[in-house]
Design a protein around this motif. Structure first.
Motif, PDB file in Angstrom:
ATOM      1  N   ALA A   1       0.942  -0.994  -0.164  1.00 39.21           N
ATOM      2  CA  ALA A   1      -0.032   0.084   0.067  1.00 39.21           C
ATOM      3  C   ALA A   1       0.763   1.356  -0.013  1.00 39.21           C
ATOM      4  N   ARG A   2       1.981   1.137   0.541  1.00 38.85           N
ATOM      5  CA  ARG A   2       2.961   2.200   0.303  1.00 38.85           C
ATOM      6  C   ARG A   2       3.268   2.423  -1.143  1.00 38.85           C
ATOM      7  N   LEU A   3       3.517   1.632  -1.946  1.00 39.85           N
ATOM      8  CA  LEU A   3       3.789   1.867  -3.345  1.00 39.85           C
ATOM      9  C   LEU A   3       2.439   2.085  -3.905  1.00 39.85           C
ATOM     10  N   TYR A   4       1.523   1.588  -3.712  1.00 36.59           N
ATOM     11  CA  TYR A   4       0.434   2.008  -4.448  1.00 36.59           C
ATOM     12  C   TYR A   4      -0.950   2.207  -3.527  1.00 36.59           C
ATOM     13  N   PRO A   5      -0.726   3.516  -3.065  1.00 34.93           N
ATOM     14  CA  PRO A   5      -1.632   3.932  -1.976  1.00 34.93           C
ATOM     15  C   PRO A   5      -3.336   3.553  -2.540  1.00 34.93           C
ATOM     16  N   ASP A   6      -3.510   3.898  -3.889  1.00 35.99           N
ATOM     17  CA  ASP A   6      -4.817   3.885  -4.323  1.00 35.99           C
ATOM     18  C   ASP A   6      -5.381   2.283  -4.545  1.00 35.99           C
ATOM     19  N   PRO A   7      -6.646   1.875  -3.859  1.00 41.29           N
ATOM     20  CA  PRO A   7      -6.692   0.357  -3.745  1.00 41.29           C
ATOM     21  C   PRO A   7      -6.758  -0.107  -5.164  1.00 41.29           C
ATOM     22  N   GLU A   8      -7.409   0.779  -6.076  1.00 39.30           N
ATOM     23  CA  GLU A   8      -7.649   0.463  -7.222  1.00 39.30           C
ATOM     24  C   GLU A   8      -6.560   0.243  -8.363  1.00 39.30           C
ATOM     25  N   GLU A   9      -5.467   0.992  -8.181  1.00 41.11           N
ATOM     26  CA  GLU A   9      -4.429   0.924  -8.719  1.00 41.11           C
ATOM     27  C   GLU A   9      -3.605  -0.272  -8.102  1.00 41.11           C
TER      28      GLU A   9
ATOM     29  N   ARG B   1      -4.965  -2.867  -7.057  1.00 41.38           N
ATOM     30  CA  ARG B   1      -5.521  -4.206  -7.559  1.00 41.38           C
ATOM     31  C   ARG B   1      -5.110  -4.432  -8.874  1.00 41.38           C
ATOM     32  N   ARG B   2      -4.951  -3.432  -9.604  1.00 47.95           N
ATOM     33  CA  ARG B   2      -4.088  -3.460 -11.131  1.00 47.95           C
ATOM     34  C   ARG B   2      -2.862  -4.070 -11.311  1.00 47.95           C
ATOM     35  N   HIS B   3      -2.052  -3.513 -10.461  1.00 46.53           N
ATOM     36  CA  HIS B   3      -0.783  -3.983 -10.349  1.00 46.53           C
ATOM     37  C   HIS B   3      -0.040  -4.949  -9.425  1.00 46.53           C
TER      38      HIS B   3
ATOM     39  N   LEU C   1     -19.299 -10.307  -2.485  1.00 47.20           N
ATOM     40  CA  LEU C   1     -19.607  -9.202  -3.280  1.00 47.20           C
ATOM     41  C   LEU C   1     -18.601  -7.880  -2.884  1.00 47.20           C
ATOM     42  N   ALA C   2     -18.031  -8.123  -1.780  1.00 50.41           N
ATOM     43  CA  ALA C   2     -17.132  -6.940  -1.475  1.00 50.41           C
ATOM     44  C   ALA C   2     -15.425  -7.601  -1.528  1.00 50.41           C
ATOM     45  N   THR C   3     -15.379  -8.574  -1.511  1.00 47.65           N
ATOM     46  CA  THR C   3     -13.954  -9.014  -1.361  1.00 47.65           C
ATOM     47  C   THR C   3     -13.027  -8.789  -2.458  1.00 47.65           C
ATOM     48  N   ARG C   4     -11.920  -8.618  -2.496  1.00 52.39           N
ATOM     49  CA  ARG C   4     -10.884  -8.014  -3.537  1.00 52.39           C
ATOM     50  C   ARG C   4     -10.499  -9.163  -4.246  1.00 52.39           C
ATOM     51  N   ASP C   5     -10.241 -10.467  -3.882  1.00 56.26           N
ATOM     52  CA  ASP C   5     -10.061 -11.492  -4.936  1.00 56.26           C
ATOM     53  C   ASP C   5     -10.595 -13.018  -4.544  1.00 56.26           C
ATOM     54  N   GLY C   6     -11.513 -12.913  -3.500  1.00 55.14           N
ATOM     55  CA  GLY C   6     -12.178 -14.350  -3.295  1.00 55.14           C
ATOM     56  C   GLY C   6     -11.278 -15.310  -2.401  1.00 55.14           C
ATOM     57  N   ASP C   7     -10.386 -14.779  -1.849  1.00 58.41           N
ATOM     58  CA  ASP C   7      -9.331 -15.572  -0.852  1.00 58.41           C
ATOM     59  C   ASP C   7     -10.007 -15.873   0.491  1.00 58.41           C
ATOM     60  N   LEU C   8     -10.459 -16.801   0.812  1.00 58.57           N
ATOM     61  CA  LEU C   8     -10.977 -17.549   1.928  1.00 58.57           C
ATOM     62  C   LEU C   8      -9.937 -17.622   2.919  1.00 58.57           C
ATOM     63  N   LEU C   9      -8.647 -17.882   2.643  1.00 58.60           N
ATOM     64  CA  LEU C   9      -7.728 -18.026   3.887  1.00 58.60           C
ATOM     65  C   LEU C   9      -6.583 -16.982   3.780  1.00 58.60           C
ATOM     66  N   GLY C  10      -6.634 -16.324   4.720  1.00 66.53           N
ATOM     67  CA  GLY C  10      -5.562 -15.206   4.705  1.00 66.53           C
ATOM     68  C   GLY C  10      -5.740 -14.005   4.088  1.00 66.53           C
ATOM     69  N   GLY C  11      -6.796 -13.819   3.253  1.00 63.75           N
ATOM     70  CA  GLY C  11      -7.180 -12.655   2.313  1.00 63.75           C
ATOM     71  C   GLY C  11      -7.959 -11.766   3.274  1.00 63.75           C
TER      72      GLY C  11
ATOM     73  N   ALA D   1      -0.941 -12.423 -15.175  1.00 57.75           N
ATOM     74  CA  ALA D   1      -0.132 -12.272 -16.584  1.00 57.75           C
ATOM     75  C   ALA D   1       0.198 -10.873 -16.809  1.00 57.75           C
ATOM     76  N   HIS D   2      -0.580 -10.015 -16.512  1.00 61.24           N
ATOM     77  CA  HIS D   2      -0.430  -8.673 -16.620  1.00 61.24           C
ATOM     78  C   HIS D   2       0.026  -7.632 -15.700  1.00 61.24           C
ATOM     79  N   ALA D   3       0.225  -8.265 -14.312  1.00 60.81           N
ATOM     80  CA  ALA D   3       0.469  -7.475 -13.352  1.00 60.81           C
ATOM     81  C   ALA D   3       2.021  -6.969 -13.245  1.00 60.81           C
ATOM     82  N   ARG D   4       2.154  -6.138 -12.485  1.00 61.36           N
ATOM     83  CA  ARG D   4       3.669  -5.840 -12.086  1.00 61.36           C
ATOM     84  C   ARG D   4       4.356  -6.868 -11.185  1.00 61.36           C
ATOM     85  N   LEU D   5       3.628  -7.087  -9.866  1.00 65.97           N
ATOM     86  CA  LEU D   5       4.113  -7.873  -8.796  1.00 65.97           C
ATOM     87  C   LEU D   5       3.089  -8.800  -8.588  1.00 65.97           C
ATOM     88  N   VAL D   6       3.504  -9.992  -8.421  1.00 69.39           N
ATOM     89  CA  VAL D   6       2.575 -11.326  -8.073  1.00 69.39           C
ATOM     90  C   VAL D   6       3.232 -11.771  -6.793  1.00 69.39           C
ATOM     91  N   VAL D   7       2.353 -11.845  -5.768  1.00 65.91           N
ATOM     92  CA  VAL D   7       2.801 -12.160  -4.411  1.00 65.91           C
ATOM     93  C   VAL D   7       2.217 -13.654  -4.343  1.00 65.91           C
TER      94      VAL D   7
END
Length: 943
Positions: free
Chosen positions: A284-292, A294-296, A335-345, A391-397
């Protein structure tokens, strides 16, 4: 109608510790009660408002709290996908409310928390998230008598709403993914040390604390982001950065810059889900905007971590009333989740604990039942979304396990990466050990049978291979014969209930070879071509169990057992040969089926629709990965049994052994296990070698006790696999900026008996009271943890110190850590999972107590490694592992420059040589318990 506030006329109940409760009546009377008094009061006043009803009931030793108004359920409905520790203080902090000072003020705060949640829901009643909230709440009211339903409907201004299952059909509101165009070839623009420092300064912003070591680390890390010169020789950086260096942003700086410049993602791998979550928060320090962000930034995990919409659909379609609230709250989160992760998200882990077992956990694809493109929800699938975004992200964690498993599978869904960052690199050996291993066990074979044949009349929704291919079979009848052969051969694998049958060993097992058609001179049985003996696999398991029982001591039946593979028990060779034959009969039609599917894809005369092509590709990949690959490994392992045993002392490539798994005193599984002697060999060849750049970072790469720096680096390279790569690694070491000598104390208590549970419990109790809480107790065995918890919980409760524990409290480890972090004066007992990767800065963790030295667990695998990987110094090999574990645990204690903490080992047998692994400046003292308690209290109080 306008929204209105409707609060329950109910008492508020808080349990600060086992056996104690604060109760606030609707009339405002506040009192501290014992469990019997609580039960009597609730019979008169009715169900209470609580936070975490199951944990509350357990702490009061009550059978349950039926009808309780659990604020966690209200929080999950009103603010889905928002984090909050599941305590009154945790909810208050999440809602920006003043936290309570004690149990009484916490009880008084519960109605205020309910009020704040309902007000927030009322203010957001017209948001898209709440479009179907009223009909969902009404459905929960009508079908399940959900306590909060009327309050929620009043806040939404729809008290007369009619409920329906439409509110559960969340997939209708989820976006569909579209196949993106293939990414262009990545560039090869380097990142220089100066570039990395500049990007780091941009991330930190103006006025940030200047940490020269962090900028130095970024410079060193940038060397992994320069073009490689020779195939198979990645740019390697091995970097040790002491706690407090700021290594996360130190490597994020060059990694993010390289990804931007070259148009390809950098994969950042951690060891645990907790560390993934912490890293995501740092980004979040690198990309403060949540939508940005999510893209990267994309978080990648295995499918078993995500909500499966098909599982959810089927559960919601026939939901029983008892499970409806759980499904409804999952619907709100979906409906609100960022990526559907049930464990650790962003899914609250404590939500699983509020409902019957399986109500939520079975909504994930834990058993590999995904049918991919045949699923009606495939275009909305969270996993498929994340794969395409990656495939189009900058960082994959990701985590180490996913990266290695995908490499073992030939690249996985995401394909190979060019640049890797392995954080917590000291865990690479263990992660590779798990990823590049195989087990021929009853559970593994039964799981393959279930995947091939489906549920066979059970209640599982497992479809089996025929149902996965059913849409193709009518159009392509050539697939039917190998499928039928597969189904026939799969019946040799263990069927349901095998674990109940195998314990009764047949008297006639000695006649196994004769029963299968062997002759006295031919040990290899020959089965008739069309005969499948359903006992083949179970006979093998019985023989394995017989050898283990014969070769091991009569130990504790609660613990697993294992024995060497050689010499073989008299029953095992024949049983293994028969099973090898059966597995080959199963593998052959599966390979043929996979080939036929692939031929259809490559046939120019086949005019395949896009959906059919995707189904064929998915089926081919699934058959290879889920069936052919494990069968190939199992056949190889069984073939090894026909070879003469290795000479004593000969260095093996693999270590094979037999193991028996037990639970609650019962033998529940047995099998043949195979691990690489050195698992960093496949890591180097399959993961690191094909990459262009690899950074391996950790706070504890080297053994700090080694006086020879070059030897310490060589050991670090051996533990991370760097030694198996042709090009040497760039080495970097940055010390911690913390003043450990001034801010920590380390004690070894010498006057207690470590094997006495009573003395260990008494010591922990006195130390926890001396620190006033904020203590983490670490154990090397679950049984001792539970025993100590039972002994010290009442005394800590009397002192007003909450005590939580893994394997005792009805919460997962992530939830317990969240509570421990929020409740600054609580104490927590745990095992290995809490020793590494837990970030609890500040006063919440000020005392860390180990029950004994964390030596490696004696096992056959460890025995072989200490013989062959120790350089002739097996004792030093064990010492290095124990030192690393102690140093990692010590690293939990000081997370900020102003932290103060005490480290205590309750093991008089602690060798002095192990203490050399603690940070520089720490001088351990050997003391009696009374003196250790006095010095702990004095140091933490600032005296």
């Amino acid at each position: 109608m306008p929204p209105r506030l409707l609060l329950p006329d109910a008492p508020a109940l808080v349990t600060p510790a086992p056996g104690r409760a604060a109760l606030l009546t609707p009339d405002g009377e506040l009192s501290m009660l014992r469990p019997q008094q609580v039960a009597a009061a609730l019979r008169e006043l009715g169900p209470p408002i609580v936070v975490h009803a199951p944990a509350t009931a357990k702490r009061l030793n009550l059978p349950g709290l039926p009808g309780a108004w659990d604020l966690l359920e209200l929080f999950a409905f009103c603010l889905p996908a928002q984090p909050a520790p599941p305590t009154p203080r945790g909810l208050a902090l999440a809602l920006d409310m003043p936290p309570p000072a004690d149990a009484e003020s916490a009880a008084a705060l519960l109605p205020e928390i309910a009020t704040e949640l309902l007000r927030r829901l009322a203010r957001a009643r017209n948001a898209p998230l709440n479009k179907d909230a009223a009909i969902l709440a009404a459905r929960m009211r009508d079908a399940a008598s959900w306590p909060w339903a009327d309050s929620v409907l009043a806040a939404l201004g729809q008290p007369t709403a009619r409920g329906s299952n439409d509110g559960l059909k969340v997939w209708r509101a989820l976006p569909e993914w579209e196949e993106p165009s293939p990414p262009p070839p990545p560039g090869s623009h380097p990142v220089t040390p100066a570039d990395a420092r500049t990007r780091l300064a941009e991330i930190l912003g103006e006025g940030a604390e200047q940490r020269p070591s962090q900028a130095d680390f970024a410079s060193a890390a940038s060397m992994a982001f320069t073009p490689r010169e020779v195939p198979g020789e990645p740019r390697l950086v091995l970097a040790e950065a002491g706690t407090g260096t700021g290594k996360t942003l130190g490597y994020v700086a060059p990694a993010s810059l390289w990804a931007e410049r070259n148009g390809a993602p950098v994969w950042i791998a951690t060891y645990t889900r907790n560390l993934q979550r912490q890293l995501d928060q740092e980004l979040a320090r690198l990309y403060p905007d949540p939508e940005e962000r999510r893209r990267h930034v994309v978080i990648r995990k295995g499918r078993e971590n995500y909500l499966c919409l098909l599982n959810y659909d089927e559960a919601a379609s026939g939901a029983m009333p008892a499970r409806l609230p759980a499904l409804a709250l999952v619907a709100r989160w979906a409906l609100a989740t960022r990526d559907g992760d049930l464990l650790g998200g962003d899914f609250p882990g404590w939500l699983v604990e509020l409902f019957p077992p399986g109500a939520i956990s079975l909504l994930a694809d834990r058993r590999g039942e995904c049918i991919h493109s045949a699923c009606p929800h495939w275009k909305r699938c969270y996993v498929e979304h994340s794969i395409r975004r990656a495939a189009h992200a900058r960082l994959v964690v990701a985590n180490h396990a996913l990266v290695m498993v995908q490499a073992a599978l030939g690249g996985g869904d995401d394909g190979p990466a060019l640049r890797y960052v392995f954080d917590e690199g000291h865990h690479l050996f263990d992660a590779a050990d798990g990823a590049f291993s195989a087990a021929l066990s009853g559970a593994e074979m039964a799981e393959l049978r279930r995947w091939l044949l489906g549920n066979e009349g059970g209640r599982s929704r497992a479809r089996g291979l025929r149902r996965r291919l059913e849409e193709m079979l009518a159009d392509h009848p050539v697939l039917v014969p190998p499928l039928e052969l597969t189904e026939r051969a799969a019946r040799a694998l263990p069927s349901a209930g095998w674990w109940d049958r195998w314990a009764a060993l047949p008297e006639a097992e000695a006649d196994l070879a004769e029963d299968e058609g062997a002759t006295p001179t031919d040990p290899r049985p020959i089965l008739p071509a069309n005969t499948i003996n359903p006992d083949i696999a179970e006979n093998f398991l019985r023989a394995v169990r017989a050898q283990i029982l014969a070769r091991t001591e009569d130990g504790d039946p609660l613990y697993d057992a294992e024995c060497d593979l050689q010499p073989l028990h008299e029953d095992l060779p024949a049983a293994a040969i028969v099973l090898e034959d059966a597995l080959e009969r199963l593998r052959a039609p599966l390979k043929n089926l996979s080939k036929l599917l692939n031929d259809l894809l490559e046939d120019p005369d086949e005019e395949l629709e896009t959906g059919d092509r995707i189904r064929l590709e998915t089926a081919t990949r699934s058959i290879d990965r889920r069936a052919v690959m494990p069968l190939t490994a199992w056949i190889s392992m069984l073939a090894r049994l026909r070879e003469p045993p290795a000479e004593p002392g000969q260095r093996p490539t693999y270590v094979d052994w037999l193991a028996l798994t037990r639970r609650d005193g019962r033998d529940i599984d047995a099998g043949l296990h195979r691990h690489w002697l050195d698992p960093t060999v496949p890591f180097a060849s399959q993961v690191a070698g094909p990459a262009h750049g690899v950074l391996i970072a950790s706070a504890t790469l080297r053994d700090a006790a080694r006086h020879d720096p070059e030897a310490a680096w060589r050991e670090a390279e051996a533990r991370t696999g760097v030694q198996h790569l042709p090009a040497p690694a760039i080495r970097a070491a940055l010390p911690s900026p913390f003043d450990y000598a001034a801010n920590t104390r380390a004690f070894v208590v010498e006057d207690i008996t470590r094997d006495s549970p009573g003395q260990i419990a008494a010591a922990m109790q006195q130390l926890f009271l001396a620190s006033g809480g904020g203590a983490l107790g670490l154990f090397t065995a679950i049984r001792r943890l539970r025993d100590v918890h039972a002994r010290i919980a009442p005394a800590l409760a009397e002192a007003g110190i909450p005590l939580y524990a893994q394997h005792v409290d009805a919460m997962d480890s992530a939830t317990l850590v969240d509570i421990f972090r929020a409740e600054e004066d609580s104490c927590l007992l745990g095992t290995d999972a809490l020793r590494d990767g837990v970030d609890v800065p500040g006063q919440a963790l000020r005392l860390l107590v180990f029950d004994r030295v964390p030596w490696p667990r004696p096992s056959i695998l460890h025995r072989e490694r200490r013989i062959h990987l120790s350089g002739g110094r097996p004792g030093a090999y064990d010492d290095a592992i124990a030192r690393h574990r102690l140093r990692q645990a010590f690293g939990r204690l000081i997370r900020r420059a102003d932290d103060r903490g005490v480290f205590v080992l309750l093991d008089p047998r602690t060798p002095t040589r192990l203490l050399g692994g603690l940070p520089e400046g720490v001088v351990p003292q050997r003391l009696g318990l009374a003196e250790a308690v006095r010095q702990t209290a004095a140091f933490l109080s600032g005296d």
